[in-house]
Design a protein around this motif. Structure first.
Motif, mmCIF file in Angstrom:
data_model
loop_
_atom_site.group_PDB
_atom_site.id
_atom_site.type_symbol
_atom_site.label_atom_id
_atom_site.label_comp_id
_atom_site.label_asym_id
_atom_site.label_seq_id
_atom_site.Cartn_x
_atom_site.Cartn_y
_atom_site.Cartn_z
ATOM 1 N N GLU A 166 90.585 130.012 1.496
ATOM 2 C CA GLU A 166 91.763 129.483 1.102
ATOM 3 C C GLU A 166 92.695 130.599 0.244
ATOM 4 O OE1 GLU A 166 91.528 124.922 1.740
ATOM 5 O OE2 GLU A 166 90.917 125.601 -0.132
ATOM 6 N N VAL A 167 91.787 130.910 -0.867
ATOM 7 C CA VAL A 167 92.556 131.792 -1.667
ATOM 8 C C VAL A 167 92.838 133.206 -1.080
ATOM 9 C CG1 VAL A 167 92.248 133.355 -3.982
ATOM 10 C CG2 VAL A 167 91.355 130.894 -3.915
ATOM 11 N N ALA A 168 91.896 133.880 -0.247
ATOM 12 C CA ALA A 168 92.031 134.715 0.741
ATOM 13 C C ALA A 168 93.361 134.732 1.580
ATOM 14 C CB ALA A 168 90.895 135.142 1.256
ATOM 15 N N GLU A 169 93.607 133.508 1.999
ATOM 16 C CA GLU A 169 94.764 133.394 2.912
ATOM 17 C C GLU A 169 96.168 133.367 2.166
ATOM 18 O OE1 GLU A 169 96.659 129.835 5.865
ATOM 19 O OE2 GLU A 169 94.461 129.594 5.043
ATOM 20 N N THR A 170 96.001 132.939 0.998
ATOM 21 C CA THR A 170 97.228 133.005 0.091
ATOM 22 C C THR A 170 97.279 134.486 -0.261
ATOM 23 O OG1 THR A 170 96.561 130.960 -0.828
ATOM 24 C CG2 THR A 170 98.087 132.209 -2.185
ATOM 25 N N VAL A 171 96.305 135.172 -0.407
ATOM 26 C CA VAL A 171 96.461 136.627 -0.680
ATOM 27 C C VAL A 171 97.139 137.258 0.115
ATOM 28 C CG1 VAL A 171 95.263 138.802 -1.208
ATOM 29 C CG2 VAL A 171 94.762 136.665 -2.597
ATOM 30 N N SER A 172 96.572 137.038 1.536
ATOM 31 C CA SER A 172 97.141 137.673 2.603
ATOM 32 C C SER A 172 98.819 137.407 2.843
ATOM 33 C CB SER A 172 96.429 137.270 3.901
ATOM 34 O OG SER A 172 96.603 136.082 4.438
ATOM 35 N N VAL A 173 99.255 136.062 2.659
ATOM 36 C CA VAL A 173 100.620 135.920 2.467
ATOM 37 C C VAL A 173 101.387 136.972 1.571
ATOM 38 C CG1 VAL A 173 102.417 134.119 2.208
ATOM 39 C CG2 VAL A 173 100.334 133.811 3.520
ATOM 40 N N ALA A 174 100.672 136.747 0.242
ATOM 41 C CA ALA A 174 101.229 137.920 -0.776
ATOM 42 C C ALA A 174 101.346 139.281 -0.294
ATOM 43 C CB ALA A 174 100.610 137.379 -2.181
ATOM 44 N N ILE A 175 100.453 139.845 0.396
ATOM 45 C CA ILE A 175 100.497 140.974 0.818
ATOM 46 C C ILE A 175 101.662 141.174 1.861
ATOM 47 C CG2 ILE A 175 99.340 142.903 2.200
ATOM 48 C CD1 ILE A 175 96.642 141.663 0.759
ATOM 49 N N MET A 176 101.792 140.208 2.766
ATOM 50 C CA MET A 176 102.959 140.489 3.860
ATOM 51 C C MET A 176 104.161 140.376 3.123
ATOM 52 S SD MET A 176 101.641 138.178 7.082
ATOM 53 C CE MET A 176 101.079 136.779 6.492
ATOM 54 N N MET A 177 104.216 139.543 2.195
ATOM 55 C CA MET A 177 105.667 139.301 1.410
ATOM 56 C C MET A 177 105.853 140.428 0.293
ATOM 57 S SD MET A 177 106.878 136.522 2.878
ATOM 58 C CE MET A 177 108.230 136.238 2.096
ATOM 59 N N GLY A 178 104.906 140.915 -0.292
ATOM 60 C CA GLY A 178 105.037 141.947 -1.325
ATOM 61 C C GLY A 178 104.599 143.251 -1.171
ATOM 62 N N GLY B 200 101.440 143.264 -3.773
ATOM 63 C CA GLY B 200 100.623 142.083 -3.300
ATOM 64 C C GLY B 200 99.239 142.501 -3.079
ATOM 65 N N TYR B 201 99.016 143.447 -2.519
ATOM 66 C CA TYR B 201 97.771 143.965 -2.366
ATOM 67 C C TYR B 201 96.849 144.073 -3.639
ATOM 68 C CZ TYR B 201 93.829 146.851 -0.506
ATOM 69 O OH TYR B 201 92.581 147.305 -0.392
ATOM 70 N N MET B 202 97.447 144.764 -4.705
ATOM 71 C CA MET B 202 96.700 145.022 -5.771
ATOM 72 C C MET B 202 96.454 143.722 -6.562
ATOM 73 S SD MET B 202 95.953 148.241 -5.728
ATOM 74 C CE MET B 202 95.115 148.463 -7.124
ATOM 75 N N TYR B 203 97.504 143.095 -6.633
ATOM 76 C CA TYR B 203 97.178 141.796 -7.356
ATOM 77 C C TYR B 203 96.327 140.776 -6.478
ATOM 78 C CZ TYR B 203 101.064 143.307 -10.418
ATOM 79 O OH TYR B 203 101.770 143.922 -11.320
ATOM 80 N N GLY B 204 96.381 140.771 -5.255
ATOM 81 C CA GLY B 204 95.585 140.129 -4.483
ATOM 82 C C GLY B 204 93.955 140.309 -4.695
ATOM 83 N N ALA B 205 94.088 141.678 -4.798
ATOM 84 C CA ALA B 205 92.463 142.063 -4.887
ATOM 85 C C ALA B 205 92.054 141.480 -6.258
ATOM 86 C CB ALA B 205 92.281 143.683 -4.885
ATOM 87 N N ARG B 206 92.568 141.574 -7.407
ATOM 88 C CA ARG B 206 92.440 141.207 -8.751
ATOM 89 C C ARG B 206 92.047 139.569 -8.396
ATOM 90 N NH1 ARG B 206 96.640 144.827 -12.339
ATOM 91 N NH2 ARG B 206 95.661 146.668 -11.779
ATOM 92 N N ALA B 207 93.055 138.897 -7.771
ATOM 93 C CA ALA B 207 92.993 137.256 -7.940
ATOM 94 C C ALA B 207 91.662 137.069 -7.268
ATOM 95 C CB ALA B 207 94.083 137.053 -6.970
ATOM 96 N N LEU B 208 91.357 137.669 -6.080
ATOM 97 C CA LEU B 208 89.940 137.309 -5.257
ATOM 98 C C LEU B 208 88.776 137.842 -6.312
ATOM 99 C CD1 LEU B 208 90.713 138.594 -1.793
ATOM 100 C CD2 LEU B 208 90.243 136.262 -2.575
ATOM 101 N N LYS B 209 88.895 138.970 -7.031
ATOM 102 C CA LYS B 209 87.793 139.260 -7.897
ATOM 103 C C LYS B 209 87.722 138.117 -8.955
ATOM 104 C CE LYS B 209 86.259 142.669 -11.199
ATOM 105 N NZ LYS B 209 86.562 144.204 -11.701
#
Length: 62
Positions: free
Chosen positions: A30-42, A46-55
Protein backbone atom coordinates in the motif's frame (compact mmCIF):
# COMPACT_ATOMS: atom_id res chain seq x y z
CA UNK A 1 23.05 25.11 6.41
CA UNK A 2 19.50 26.07 5.58
CA UNK A 3 19.20 23.23 3.03
CA UNK A 4 20.59 20.78 5.59
CA UNK A 5 17.93 21.76 8.13
CA UNK A 6 15.23 21.47 5.48
CA UNK A 7 16.39 17.95 4.59
CA UNK A 8 16.45 16.97 8.26
CA UNK A 9 12.88 18.22 8.65
CA UNK A 10 11.75 16.22 5.61
CA UNK A 11 13.32 13.06 7.03
CA UNK A 12 11.52 13.63 10.32
CA UNK A 13 8.24 14.07 8.48
CA UNK A 14 8.81 10.87 6.48
CA UNK A 15 9.25 8.91 9.70
CA UNK A 16 6.20 10.58 11.25
CA UNK A 17 3.93 9.75 8.33
CA UNK A 18 5.27 6.23 7.89
CA UNK A 19 4.77 5.49 11.60
CA UNK A 20 1.19 6.72 11.26
CA UNK A 21 0.66 4.52 8.20
CA UNK A 22 2.03 1.47 10.01
CA UNK A 23 -0.15 2.23 13.03
CA UNK A 24 -3.17 2.47 10.72
CA UNK A 25 -2.34 -0.99 9.35
CA UNK A 26 -0.75 -0.10 6.00
CA UNK A 27 1.47 -2.73 4.46
CA UNK A 28 4.46 -2.23 2.18
CA UNK A 29 2.41 -2.79 -0.97
CA UNK A 30 0.00 0.00 0.00
CA UNK A 31 2.84 2.38 0.77
CA UNK A 32 4.47 1.49 -2.56
CA UNK A 33 1.20 2.22 -4.37
CA UNK A 34 1.00 5.61 -2.68
CA UNK A 35 4.60 6.28 -3.68
CA UNK A 36 3.81 5.39 -7.30
CA UNK A 37 1.00 7.96 -7.33
CA UNK A 38 3.39 10.55 -5.87
CA UNK A 39 5.87 9.76 -8.64
CA UNK A 40 3.21 10.11 -11.33
CA UNK A 41 2.07 13.43 -9.88
CA UNK A 42 5.43 14.85 -8.85
CA UNK A 43 8.02 13.36 -11.19
CA UNK A 44 11.64 13.34 -10.04
CA UNK A 45 11.09 14.73 -6.54
CA UNK A 46 8.33 12.19 -5.96
CA UNK A 47 10.74 9.44 -6.97
CA UNK A 48 13.43 10.58 -4.54
CA UNK A 49 11.07 11.15 -1.62
CA UNK A 50 9.21 7.95 -2.40
CA UNK A 51 12.39 5.91 -2.20
CA UNK A 52 13.12 7.45 1.17
CA UNK A 53 9.58 6.72 2.35
CA UNK A 54 9.91 3.04 1.39
CA UNK A 55 13.27 2.85 3.12
CA UNK A 56 11.73 4.36 6.25
CA UNK A 57 8.87 1.85 6.07
CA UNK A 58 11.32 -1.04 5.85
CA UNK A 59 13.28 0.25 8.85
CA UNK A 60 10.26 1.05 11.02
CA UNK A 61 8.22 -2.07 10.29
CA UNK A 62 10.83 -4.53 11.56
Amino acid sequence: MRCYRHCQELQRLHRLHIRAAIKAGANREEVAETVSVAIMMGGGPGYMYGARALKAFDQLSQ
